[in-house]
Design a protein around this motif. Structure first.
Motif, PDB file in Angstrom:
ATOM      1  N   GLY A   1      53.759  37.117   7.916  1.00  0.00           N
ATOM      2  CA  GLY A   1      53.981  36.117   8.954  1.00  0.00           C
ATOM      3  C   GLY A   1      53.193  34.848   8.683  1.00  0.00           C
ATOM      4  N   VAL A   2      53.393  33.850   9.547  1.00  0.00           N
ATOM      5  CA  VAL A   2      52.818  32.524   9.302  1.00  0.00           C
ATOM      6  C   VAL A   2      51.834  32.068  10.373  1.00  0.00           C
ATOM      7  N   ARG A   3      51.636  32.845  11.434  1.00  0.00           N
ATOM      8  CA  ARG A   3      50.835  32.346  12.561  1.00  0.00           C
ATOM      9  C   ARG A   3      49.546  33.119  12.805  1.00  0.00           C
ATOM     10  N   ASN A   4      49.232  34.103  11.973  1.00  0.00           N
ATOM     11  CA  ASN A   4      48.063  34.947  12.237  1.00  0.00           C
ATOM     12  C   ASN A   4      46.739  34.202  12.109  1.00  0.00           C
ATOM     13  N   ALA A   5      46.608  33.366  11.081  1.00  0.00           N
ATOM     14  CA  ALA A   5      45.353  32.624  10.915  1.00  0.00           C
ATOM     15  C   ALA A   5      45.096  31.721  12.114  1.00  0.00           C
ATOM     16  N   GLU A   6      46.144  31.094  12.624  1.00  0.00           N
ATOM     17  CA  GLU A   6      45.999  30.234  13.808  1.00  0.00           C
ATOM     18  C   GLU A   6      45.519  31.044  15.009  1.00  0.00           C
ATOM     19  N   THR A   7      46.062  32.241  15.177  1.00  0.00           N
ATOM     20  CA  THR A   7      45.639  33.111  16.279  1.00  0.00           C
ATOM     21  C   THR A   7      44.170  33.488  16.132  1.00  0.00           C
ATOM     22  N   LEU A   8      43.749  33.803  14.928  1.00  0.00           N
ATOM     23  CA  LEU A   8      42.352  34.151  14.681  1.00  0.00           C
ATOM     24  C   LEU A   8      41.441  32.956  14.949  1.00  0.00           C
TER      25      LEU A   8
END
Length: 332
Positions: free
Chosen positions: A104-111
């Protein structure tokens, strides 16, 4: 360096095993099932032509064991990222680097949203890992890691490189993430057909299905103005054409692009096999979200999401659809 693996499944055990074999101190956090398996058999990480056996493995189920780590690799499913981020925020010290080794592409942003000033490093895992049982985790396809260049993440990147994981550092990782997402759209095809990756690449009907899925998705990303990196030097927009080549030529080109273990299957296949919710919403479902945002339709990827959700609800593992049945179900 003390490195924690949060969500030690196939990828986490393989990468963590390579790090430990290279001399890093590693703490694995995962499920009771794997804790018992590794306690009984040890941890073996197998690569193309290499096999490393580790007996002294610290594998726990309590994430508070990560409190003393210098860096943590997050390897959980994308749906768990927000929950894991909150846990890490409560136990990690300031300055601890956290890397997302997730689809996926949004996990780092969530972290990043949860972890404040701590460095968060988006990381792309180019390869697949097969869990063989008895503590054995075997790399199923070739490739390395693409690691985002982030201040405070340098020591972790160096440790991953020392572990022989083929690290490439990217200043702008987003286009690479989108390229990987397009490739990962075939995860669902493996899950629905029960076909290992080499069969996927050799079967003309399955290649035609994958070509249609990627072509539709690439069109959505282009319409949304989202840049996509080349995949191993080849524009992703060429992939549908390559997949539709006559069998001998397609096989030759695909073999040159990727080396695959005969048993390689996707993590989505394993999720269905073990009765877990898949990441289809973060892969094919991501294409649907973008399509909706720009007022487009993506009926093929919508069909893939529907079929995976039906398989999840059935709880019987892969439905083992024939290539023809899958193509028909997707309107191809």
């Amino acid at each position: 360096m003390h490195i924690g693996i949060f969500g030690a499944g196939s990828i986490g055990c393989f990468v963590g095993g390579r790090l430990q074999a290279a001399g890093e101190r590693v703490t694995f956090v995962g499920r009771d099932r794997l804790k018992a398996e590794i306690a009984a058999h040890g941890l073996t990480v197998a690569d193309f032509g290499e096999r490393l056996v580790l007996d002294d493995v610290r594998f726990v189920t309590d994430p508070t064991a990560l409190a003393a780590c210098d860096a943590v690799l997050v390897c959980v499913k994308s749906a768990q990222t927000a929950e894991v981020a909150a846990v890490l925020d409560g136990i990690l010290g300031p300055g601890v680097a956290v890397a997302s080794l997730q689809n996926g592409v949004r996990n780092a942003e969530t972290l990043r949203t949860a972890l404040g000033a701590r460095p968060v490093v988006a990381t792309i895992v180019e390869f697949n890992v097969v869990s063989k049982g008895e503590g054995v985790f075997r790399r199923g396809t070739d490739g390395g890691l693409i690691v985002e260049r982030v201040a405070g993440g340098e020591a972790l990147s160096a440790a991953l490189r020392r572990a022989g994981l083929g690290v490439k550092v990217a200043d702008d990782i987003a286009p690479e993430q989108w390229a990987k997402l397009l490739v990962n759209l075939n995860n669902a095809v493996v899950a629905l057909t029960d076909a290992p990756t080499p069969v996927l690449m050799s079967d003309r009907t399955l290649r035609r299905v994958i070509a249609a899925i990627i072509e539709e998705a690439a069109g959505v990303l282009k319409a949304a103005g989202i840049p996509v990196a080349r995949l191993r030097g080849v524009p992703v927009s060429w992939m549908p054409t390559i997949l539709r080549l006559p069998d001998p030529l397609a096989r030759r080109v695909l073999r040159a692009q990727m080396k695959a273990d005969p048993d390689a299957r996707s993590s989505m296949w394993e999720d269905l096999h073990r009765g877990r919710t898949t990441e289809v919403d973060f892969l094919n479902g991501e294409i649907l979200r973008i399509a909706k945002r720009i007022g487009r339709q993506a009926p093929i990827n919508a069909g893939v999401v529907r079929l995976i959700r039906e398989a999840e609800a059935a709880g019987a593992g892969s439905p083992a659809m024939s290539p023809t049945a899958l193509a028909r179900a997707l309107g191809l």
